[in-house]
Design an enzyme around this catalytic site. Structure first.
Site, PDB file in Angstrom:
ATOM      1  N   GLU A 175      -6.136  -9.125   3.756  1.00 20.80           N
ATOM      2  CA  GLU A 175      -5.226  -8.445   4.688  1.00 20.80           C
ATOM      3  C   GLU A 175      -5.171  -9.296   5.939  1.00 20.80           C
ATOM      4  O   GLU A 175      -6.209  -9.575   6.561  1.00 20.80           O
ATOM      5  CB  GLU A 175      -5.722  -7.038   5.047  1.00 20.80           C
ATOM      6  CG  GLU A 175      -5.537  -6.032   3.930  1.00 20.80           C
ATOM      7  CD  GLU A 175      -5.876  -4.606   4.342  1.00 20.80           C
ATOM      8  OE1 GLU A 175      -5.693  -4.258   5.531  1.00 20.80           O
ATOM      9  OE2 GLU A 175      -6.330  -3.854   3.469  1.00 20.80           O
ATOM     10  N   TYR A 209      -6.310  -8.797  11.635  1.00 23.61           N
ATOM     11  CA  TYR A 209      -5.001  -8.464  12.207  1.00 23.61           C
ATOM     12  C   TYR A 209      -4.923  -8.990  13.630  1.00 23.61           C
ATOM     13  O   TYR A 209      -5.936  -9.011  14.340  1.00 23.61           O
ATOM     14  CB  TYR A 209      -4.793  -6.943  12.214  1.00 23.61           C
ATOM     15  CG  TYR A 209      -4.536  -6.399  10.821  1.00 23.61           C
ATOM     16  CD1 TYR A 209      -3.296  -6.545  10.231  1.00 23.61           C
ATOM     17  CD2 TYR A 209      -5.544  -5.761  10.096  1.00 23.61           C
ATOM     18  CE1 TYR A 209      -3.046  -6.055   8.947  1.00 23.61           C
ATOM     19  CE2 TYR A 209      -5.305  -5.277   8.821  1.00 23.61           C
ATOM     20  CZ  TYR A 209      -4.044  -5.425   8.251  1.00 23.61           C
ATOM     21  OH  TYR A 209      -3.802  -4.953   6.982  1.00 23.61           O
ATOM     22  N   GLN A 263       2.335  -6.074   5.311  1.00 22.66           N
ATOM     23  CA  GLN A 263       2.490  -5.663   3.939  1.00 22.66           C
ATOM     24  C   GLN A 263       3.919  -5.988   3.491  1.00 22.66           C
ATOM     25  O   GLN A 263       4.777  -6.276   4.323  1.00 22.66           O
ATOM     26  CB  GLN A 263       2.215  -4.182   3.816  1.00 22.66           C
ATOM     27  CG  GLN A 263       0.785  -3.791   4.182  1.00 22.66           C
ATOM     28  CD  GLN A 263       0.431  -2.366   3.738  1.00 22.66           C
ATOM     29  OE1 GLN A 263       1.163  -1.700   3.037  1.00 22.66           O
ATOM     30  NE2 GLN A 263      -0.740  -1.913   4.192  1.00 22.66           N
ATOM     31  N   ASN A 272     -12.339  -1.141  -0.396  1.00 29.38           N
ATOM     32  CA  ASN A 272     -11.599  -1.731   0.727  1.00 29.38           C
ATOM     33  C   ASN A 272     -12.235  -1.272   2.041  1.00 29.38           C
ATOM     34  O   ASN A 272     -12.514  -0.075   2.214  1.00 29.38           O
ATOM     35  CB  ASN A 272     -10.144  -1.240   0.686  1.00 29.38           C
ATOM     36  CG  ASN A 272      -9.385  -1.580   1.971  1.00 29.38           C
ATOM     37  OD1 ASN A 272      -8.996  -2.727   2.182  1.00 29.38           O
ATOM     38  ND2 ASN A 272      -9.189  -0.586   2.838  1.00 29.38           N
ATOM     39  N   GLU A 273     -12.440  -2.182   2.924  1.00 28.37           N
ATOM     40  CA  GLU A 273     -12.971  -1.867   4.268  1.00 28.37           C
ATOM     41  C   GLU A 273     -14.060  -0.797   4.173  1.00 28.37           C
ATOM     42  O   GLU A 273     -13.994   0.250   4.823  1.00 28.37           O
ATOM     43  CB  GLU A 273     -11.836  -1.444   5.222  1.00 28.37           C
ATOM     44  CG  GLU A 273     -10.846  -2.570   5.447  1.00 28.37           C
ATOM     45  CD  GLU A 273      -9.907  -2.418   6.642  1.00 28.37           C
ATOM     46  OE1 GLU A 273      -9.827  -1.329   7.220  1.00 28.37           O
ATOM     47  OE2 GLU A 273      -9.265  -3.423   6.993  1.00 28.37           O
ATOM     48  N   GLU A 308       0.838  -1.205   0.000  1.00 25.98           N
ATOM     49  CA  GLU A 308       0.000   0.000   0.000  1.00 25.98           C
ATOM     50  C   GLU A 308       0.875   1.258   0.000  1.00 25.98           C
ATOM     51  O   GLU A 308       2.036   1.223   0.457  1.00 25.98           O
ATOM     52  CB  GLU A 308      -0.875  -0.024   1.268  1.00 25.98           C
ATOM     53  CG  GLU A 308      -1.769   1.187   1.428  1.00 25.98           C
ATOM     54  CD  GLU A 308      -2.805   1.037   2.552  1.00 25.98           C
ATOM     55  OE1 GLU A 308      -2.708   0.082   3.340  1.00 25.98           O
ATOM     56  OE2 GLU A 308      -3.708   1.888   2.630  1.00 25.98           O
TER      57      GLU A 308
HETATM   58  O1  AHR Z   1      -2.739  -2.571   6.300  1.00 29.19           O
HETATM   59  C1  AHR Z   1      -2.976  -1.373   6.962  1.00 29.19           C
HETATM   60  C2  AHR Z   1      -4.439  -0.959   6.942  1.00 29.19           C
HETATM   61  O2  AHR Z   1      -5.184  -1.877   7.677  1.00 29.19           O
HETATM   62  C3  AHR Z   1      -5.106  -0.960   5.594  1.00 29.19           C
HETATM   63  O3  AHR Z   1      -4.896   0.225   4.901  1.00 29.19           O
HETATM   64  C4  AHR Z   1      -6.552  -1.103   5.947  1.00 29.19           C
HETATM   65  O4  AHR Z   1      -7.279  -1.737   4.940  1.00 29.19           O
HETATM   66  C5  AHR Z   1      -6.521  -1.899   7.241  1.00 29.19           C
HETATM   67  O5  AHR Z   1      -7.323  -1.326   8.213  1.00 29.19           O
END
Ligand code: AHR
Length: 499
Positions: free
Chosen positions: A296, A244, A343, A174-175, A28
């Site tokens: 992600e 995450y 990433q 995205n999101e 990103e």
């Molecule tokens: O990967 C970092 C961020 O995490 C991304 O931009 C977003 O999609 C997610 O919240």
């Protein structure tokens, strides 16, 4: 008497193919991922090929990442693709809203596709739904994928690319429950119908359209989105979850309990994938299949803040976590098509870290490299008995051993990865392989330092790296020694038929 630990593999009993796209990645415009990590510009003193760092590109090429997602992330829903084409000196300066940094637009569509060509990855582009328009998204697809006589196609040719880029993977936002527009799933579904209708028509039937999916904070998103897509399921090829783990934990100075808890969180992603793949199956229609992506995922530690550009160190903990994550993904069958760790460079659970002209490979990089033979191979049946357990949180345990065996498409190679997730106990296992085939151990490799917090630094970039294990200690597979906190891979070759 202590029960022996046994691993019994049945190469003749294939479960399903492990999609190679599970080993995809995500880069990103954030912190130093693109600018500094990948793109340095043609005038840089850092060795580059038309602006792309050569050291980073070569390291990524070695991994042969199947697909690379770009430009975000949150950045995607505030990105206007026309800012990033044409002569670089004339591109506008913008402000990166989410990551609070200047955006020079020096790295745009052509540079991204060129990076993908250099490293051998298929491009996966995420379109702007949150702040863009249907026509802006559709015209980006036209620019990339078509060859009709249009002004946009002429522009692409003028910008140096006569042939279409043929981008297969297109994310529709995205999101969109958060940085992508704070939408309700039903509203997103309405927008999705509009975007996907024009994107599909322009990109062609071969394109894969990927919808924004759930995150732990929005658990009912997938179900509500899919329900609202009634009558238009043919527009959804995949639904992409995000997950995450490790928030609040220090990237290096974590406690043993933090480590076990982090490993335990794989159980949560496992349950989410089970639910999502079940829903995708339930909403698939006769003649149109909906798959799941996890586009992600990875660790997000205390040091990764907007101010630090989400930079964090990467230790053996990350390596074991990544390996355990892949073992979990392998089990999810063919409906889990793609995962993209976040990433690629200098951000979150990165593969590569850079500092000026220096570059290092992280422990996570080594897992991607070691696990390459799993891609496109068939997961086969494996029983583990007597595994010790580890406590991952109060009252919750899991096996310390994790084994994932895959058989190559031609049936000639058996590749087995084995994790010992315990921090202090070495184990010895007896391995047996069923069937009439004789297998020869061709290679054994291991990633283990004995210190879970160990990591590579610019002064000591090779502290964590895989080693070859001498084959004589593996002879008949009856006493495999697995050190604590280790990842071991065994490559076995078909020798013939057992006598
Ligand atoms: O990967 C970092 C961020 O995490 C991304 O931009 C977003 O999609 C997610 O919240």
């Amino acid at each position: 008497m202590k029960t022996p630990i046994k691993i019994h593999i049945q190469p003749d009993v294939r479960l399903h193919q492990v999609s190679r796209y599970l080993y995809s990645h995500f880069a990103e415009h954030l912190g130093r991922c693109i600018y500094g990590g990948i793109w340095v510009g043609e005038d840089s003193e850092i060795e580059n090929d038309e602006g792309i760092r050569i050291d980073t590109a070569e390291a990524l090429k070695h991994l042969a990442l199947p697909a690379l997602r770009w430009p975000g992330g949150c950045f995607a829903d505030n990105y206007h693709w026309m800012d990033g084409i044409g002569p670089r000196g004339q591109r506008p300066e913008r402000y990166n809203l989410w990551w609070r940094q200047p955006e020079s637009n020096q790295f745009g569509t052509h540079e991204f596709v060129r990076l993908c060509e250099m490293i051998g990855a298929e491009p996966y582009i995420c379109l702007n739904v949150g702040s863009g328009t249907v026509e802006e998204a559709r015209s980006w697809v036209e620019y990339c994928n078509t060859n009709q006589a249009t002004t946009l196609v002429d522009l692409r040719r003028e910008n140096g690319h006569p042939d279409p880029f043929n981008v297969k993977f297109w994310g529709i936002g995205n999101e969109n429950w958060g940085c992508g527009g704070s939408m309700q799933p039903e509203y997103y579904a309405d927008l999705y119908r509009r975007y996907a209708t024009y994107v599909r028509r322009t990109a062609g039937e071969g394109a894969t359209l990927i919808a924004c999916g759930s995150t732990p904070g929005h658990p009912d998103w997938d179900e509500r989105f899919l329900a609202a897509m009634k009558g238009a399921y043919r527009l959804v090829d995949s639904i992409a979850l995000h997950h995450y783990m490790g928030q609040g934990i220090d990237a290096v100075a974590f406690s043993d309990e933090d480590y076990y808890e982090l490993i335990g969180t794989i159980g949560a992603v496992d349950r989410r994938l089970t639910r999502a793949t079940g829903l995708a199956q339930a909403f698939s229609t006769h003649g149109h299949r909906i798959d799941v992506a996890l586009d992600e995922w990875g660790t997000w530690f205390k040091q990764a803040t907007v101010e630090s550009g989400l930079y964090q160190q990467n230790t053996m903990q990350d390596a074991l976590f990544a390996a355990a994550g892949f073992h979990c993904f392998h089990k999810h069958g063919e409906r889990l098509r793609m995962t993209n760790m976040a990433q690629t460079v200098n951000v979150l659970q990165a593969l590569i870290l850079t500092r000026g002209p220096q570059m290092l490979l992280t422990p996570t990089y080594h897992i991607y490299e070691m696990f390459r033979p799993h891609r496109d191979a068939y997961l086969v049946v494996c029983d583990v008995t007597g595994s010790p357990v580890i406590q991952v949180s109060a009252g919750n345990h899991r096996d310390a051993l994790s084994v994932s065996p895959t058989l190559s498409k031609d049936g000639k190679d058996l590749f087995i990865s084995i994790l010992n997730l315990d921090l202090s106990k070495a184990v010895s296992v007896e391995m047996s392989i069923a069937g009439a085939t004789d297998w020869r151990v061709a290679q054994v490799r291991r990633l283990a330092t004995g210190e879970i917090r160990s990591h590579n630094t610019f002064d000591e970039p090779e502290r964590v790296r895989p080693e070859e294990v001498p084959l004589d200690s593996y002879g008949d597979l009856s006493g495999l020694a697995l050190p604590p906190q280790s990842v071991t891979t065994l490559q076995l070759e078909k020798e013939g038929v057992k006598e």
